[in-house]
Design an enzyme around this catalytic site. Structure first.
Site, PDB file in Angstrom:
ATOM      1  N   HIS A 375       0.916  -1.185   0.083  1.00 34.12           N
ATOM      2  CA  HIS A 375      -0.001   0.105  -0.049  1.00 34.12           C
ATOM      3  C   HIS A 375       0.922   1.495   0.206  1.00 34.12           C
ATOM      4  CE1 HIS A 375       0.720  -0.817   4.260  1.00 34.12           C
ATOM      5  NE2 HIS A 375       0.660   0.520   4.508  1.00 34.12           N
ATOM      6  N   ASP A 376       2.043   1.256   0.608  1.00 26.82           N
ATOM      7  CA  ASP A 376       2.830   2.332   0.892  1.00 26.82           C
ATOM      8  C   ASP A 376       4.061   2.195  -0.046  1.00 26.82           C
ATOM      9  OD1 ASP A 376       1.369   4.103   2.280  1.00 26.82           O
ATOM     10  OD2 ASP A 376       2.049   3.461   4.023  1.00 26.82           O
ATOM     11  N   LYS A 379       5.963   5.397  -1.202  1.00 27.83           N
ATOM     12  CA  LYS A 379       6.806   6.266  -0.473  1.00 27.83           C
ATOM     13  C   LYS A 379       8.330   6.013  -1.002  1.00 27.83           C
ATOM     14  CE  LYS A 379       4.013   6.327   3.629  1.00 27.83           C
ATOM     15  NZ  LYS A 379       3.971   5.764   5.115  1.00 27.83           N
ATOM     16  N   HIS A 404       2.637   9.923  -3.031  1.00 26.37           N
ATOM     17  CA  HIS A 404       3.108   8.462  -2.765  1.00 26.37           C
ATOM     18  C   HIS A 404       1.857   7.677  -3.225  1.00 26.37           C
ATOM     19  CE1 HIS A 404       0.768   8.411   1.021  1.00 26.37           C
ATOM     20  NE2 HIS A 404       0.899   6.755   0.781  1.00 26.37           N
ATOM     21  N   HIS A 430      -5.993   4.002  -0.958  1.00 28.02           N
ATOM     22  CA  HIS A 430      -6.005   3.690   0.581  1.00 28.02           C
ATOM     23  C   HIS A 430      -5.967   4.765   1.381  1.00 28.02           C
ATOM     24  CE1 HIS A 430      -1.835   4.051   0.398  1.00 28.02           C
ATOM     25  NE2 HIS A 430      -1.597   3.970   1.894  1.00 28.02           N
ATOM     26  N   HIS A 431      -5.945   5.957   0.878  1.00 24.90           N
ATOM     27  CA  HIS A 431      -6.076   7.339   1.476  1.00 24.90           C
ATOM     28  C   HIS A 431      -7.357   8.084   1.080  1.00 24.90           C
ATOM     29  CE1 HIS A 431      -2.435   7.332   3.888  1.00 24.90           C
ATOM     30  NE2 HIS A 431      -1.754   6.874   2.750  1.00 24.90           N
ATOM     31  N   ASP A 459      -4.961  -0.055   7.627  1.00 25.15           N
ATOM     32  CA  ASP A 459      -3.614   0.803   7.836  1.00 25.15           C
ATOM     33  C   ASP A 459      -3.625   1.944   9.032  1.00 25.15           C
ATOM     34  OD1 ASP A 459      -1.177   1.966   6.894  1.00 25.15           O
ATOM     35  OD2 ASP A 459      -2.445   3.444   5.846  1.00 25.15           O
TER      36      ASP A 459
END
Length: 516
Positions: A375-376, A379, A404, A430-431, A459
């Site tokens: 998911h990240d 970054k 990101h 996811h954000h 998360d």
């Protein structure tokens, strides 16, 4: 010409000097209103035996009485049926009832009549699904024995075909559920259970494998049970070959030492060695001597189970490698941002749990487990000064941080692999927030992919209970209170409800994957 007379025979002894277990008898029903017909038939056929099985007779003295018996019996092989009983066509009515209402097309029906004028042979054979037509005056002992042989042989062959059809259906159904070696054992056991029936034998047995070290080092040098019939089914739980009867263990050890198949009248031990060095054994005991053709089919079964098992081990190794690669990438990103690598594993497990609670298929749950840790991944494109800033980000830095999601999406969406495609969706969404106030696209409610909604919740929950460079960890109850407050705002309220209803499972994830 004299009638054929069957003499009594002593049963053959097995290899241990004991009489073999008696087989179930053929069930024959006599339907006739003349008591003498019942008595004479049973007397004449008292010593009859076919395929190692004797006869068991059922008596019915009317069509109505026969109907009651037939409602509860599906094991009748042959019916000797009179035509004229309580009515002139009682027998014919019963034959039609058996075929049409009971839908029983397996039992063999032989019509016996003392009044052929009441039921002319040509008309009866054409109009009714019967298998033979005999006048009682022509049924000498010799002809009666011939009728029994023909009818029982036909019934036996029909039942073998039926069992084969059912076995094929079960096997095809089981094939769709072979996702791992554990399911292979269930599949192979079902096929093994049917193998003896397909060959026309009563049998018990097991199939075991010893896998080469490079294929599966965790079971190097020891046998692992892949399939078992009822008698040995306990081995599918503990897989302890040492618990086998001594004679079975000796037979398997001998096959491993000699590396060849062996057989005697009532036992078969098949040995198969794959090109990669895996060894598979098939041990079976039979109630009757096994012919060469049957042994060949059993060896083919043994080889195919071995090949399938080996292929599944290879697939599992590839899947394990894939999962490990995903975790390594996720953990590398987390370590760059000075966060614990356990975060990506917990997010994956939380996402899989929520996916399962949401009714996703088992394959989709596994995809969620593997894709959520990515998911990240975006970054990786965020500068250290922003990623690891100990305090609150200013407006410019926040805009950089938000990129990101896009970076992760662009990285992962280049692949056509399903897990990475799902990872791309998760990285991108996811954000997003349930109320439409999230980023990067401001999606609202169910406009957000279910995977994005699930990982958004997983998360944040794990981020709250974990220490970060910009904050201390929250206790679990505080984090849960926040999640509940944000139901319908930041998070899908249905997912929050499912999470709160399954807290023991959630807490278990934190027991299994603690921060190092």
């Amino acid at each position: 010409m004299t009638d054929l007379v069957f003499a009594d025979e002593n049963p053959e002894l097995d290899t241990d000097g004991n009489a073999p277990k008696a087989l179930e008898p053929w069930v024959v029903m006599i339907v006739d209103d003349d008591v003498a017909v019942h008595q004479v038939t049973q007397l004449v056929m008292a010593d009859f035996e076919f395929s190692g099985r004797r006869l068991q007779f059922l008596d019915a003295y009317s069509g109505a009485e026969a109907r009651e018996l037939l409602k509860t019996r599906r094991d009748i092989a042959l019916i000797l049926l009179d035509v004229v009983m309580e009515s002139e066509h009682a027998g014919l009515d019963l034959a039609r009832y058996i075929r049409e209402e009971l839908d029983n097309h397996h039992v063999r029906i032989v019509l016996r009549t003392g009044q052929p004028g009441q039921a002319p042979e040509e008309h009866v054979i054409k109009s009714y699904d019967i298998n033979d037509y005999k006048e009682k005056t022509e049924l000498t002992k010799r002809k009666l024995i011939t009728v029994f042989y023909a009818a029982l042989r036909s019934y036996r062959d029909i039942m073998i075909i039926e069992q084969s059809r059912l076995a094929l259906r079960r096997s095809i159904d089981a094939i769709t559920r072979i996702y791992d070696s554990h399911n292979l054992r269930r599949f192979a056991s079902a096929v093994l259970e049917q193998a003896a029936h397909l060959l026309g034998y009563e049998a018990q047995g097991l199939c075991a494998s010893r896998v080469a070290a490079y294929a599966a080092s965790h079971i190097e040098g020891r046998l692992k049970v892949l399939a078992a019939t009822t008698e040995y089914s306990r081995l599918l739980v503990d897989e302890e070959i040492s618990n086998l009867p001594a004679e079975v263990k000796v037979a398997l050890d001998r096959a491993l030492d000699d590396q060849v198949s062996s057989f005697d009248a009532h036992h078969f031990v098949g040995y198969y060695r794959s090109s990669s060095g895996n060894e598979t054994l098939l041990y079976m005991t039979f109630s009757e001597p096994v012919d060469a053709q049957s042994r060949e089919l059993l060896e083919i079964f043994c080889a195919n189970v071995a090949i399938t098992y080996e292929a599944l081990l290879l697939r599992e190794e590839i899947q394990d490698t894939q999962r490990s690669t995903v975790y390594i990438i996720g953990e590398a990103v987390e370590r760059r941002s000075k966060e614990t690598g356990a975060h990506v594993r917990r997010v994956g497990e939380l996402a899989a749990l929520l996916a399962e609670l949401s009714g996703l298929r088992s394959s989709e749950v596994e995809f969620m487990r593997q894709a959520a840790p990515l998911h990240d991944v975006g970054k990786i494109g965020i500068p250290d000064r922003v990623l690891n800033k100990p305090g609150k980000l200013d407006a410019e830095e926040w805009e950089v941080m938000k990129t990101h999601s896009r970076i992760g999406f662009e990285l992962l969406s280049k692949s056509d692999k399903r897990i990475l495609q799902l990872g791309a969706i998760i990285a991108h969404e996811h954000h997003e927030r349930w109320d439409g106030q999230g980023y990067p696209r401001g999606l609202l409610g169910e406009q957000i992919h279910i995977a994005g909604r699930i990982v958004a919740l997983a998360d944040v929950l794990d981020a709250l209970v974990s220490r970060r460079c910009y904050k201390e960890s929250w206790n679990f109850d505080e984090a849960l209170s926040y999640v509940q407050e944000q139901a319908g705002l930041q998070f899908d309220p249905d997912l929050v409800a499912k999470l709160m209803a399954n807290l023991p499972a959630v807490k278990d994830i934190y027991v299994r994957y603690p921060d190092s």
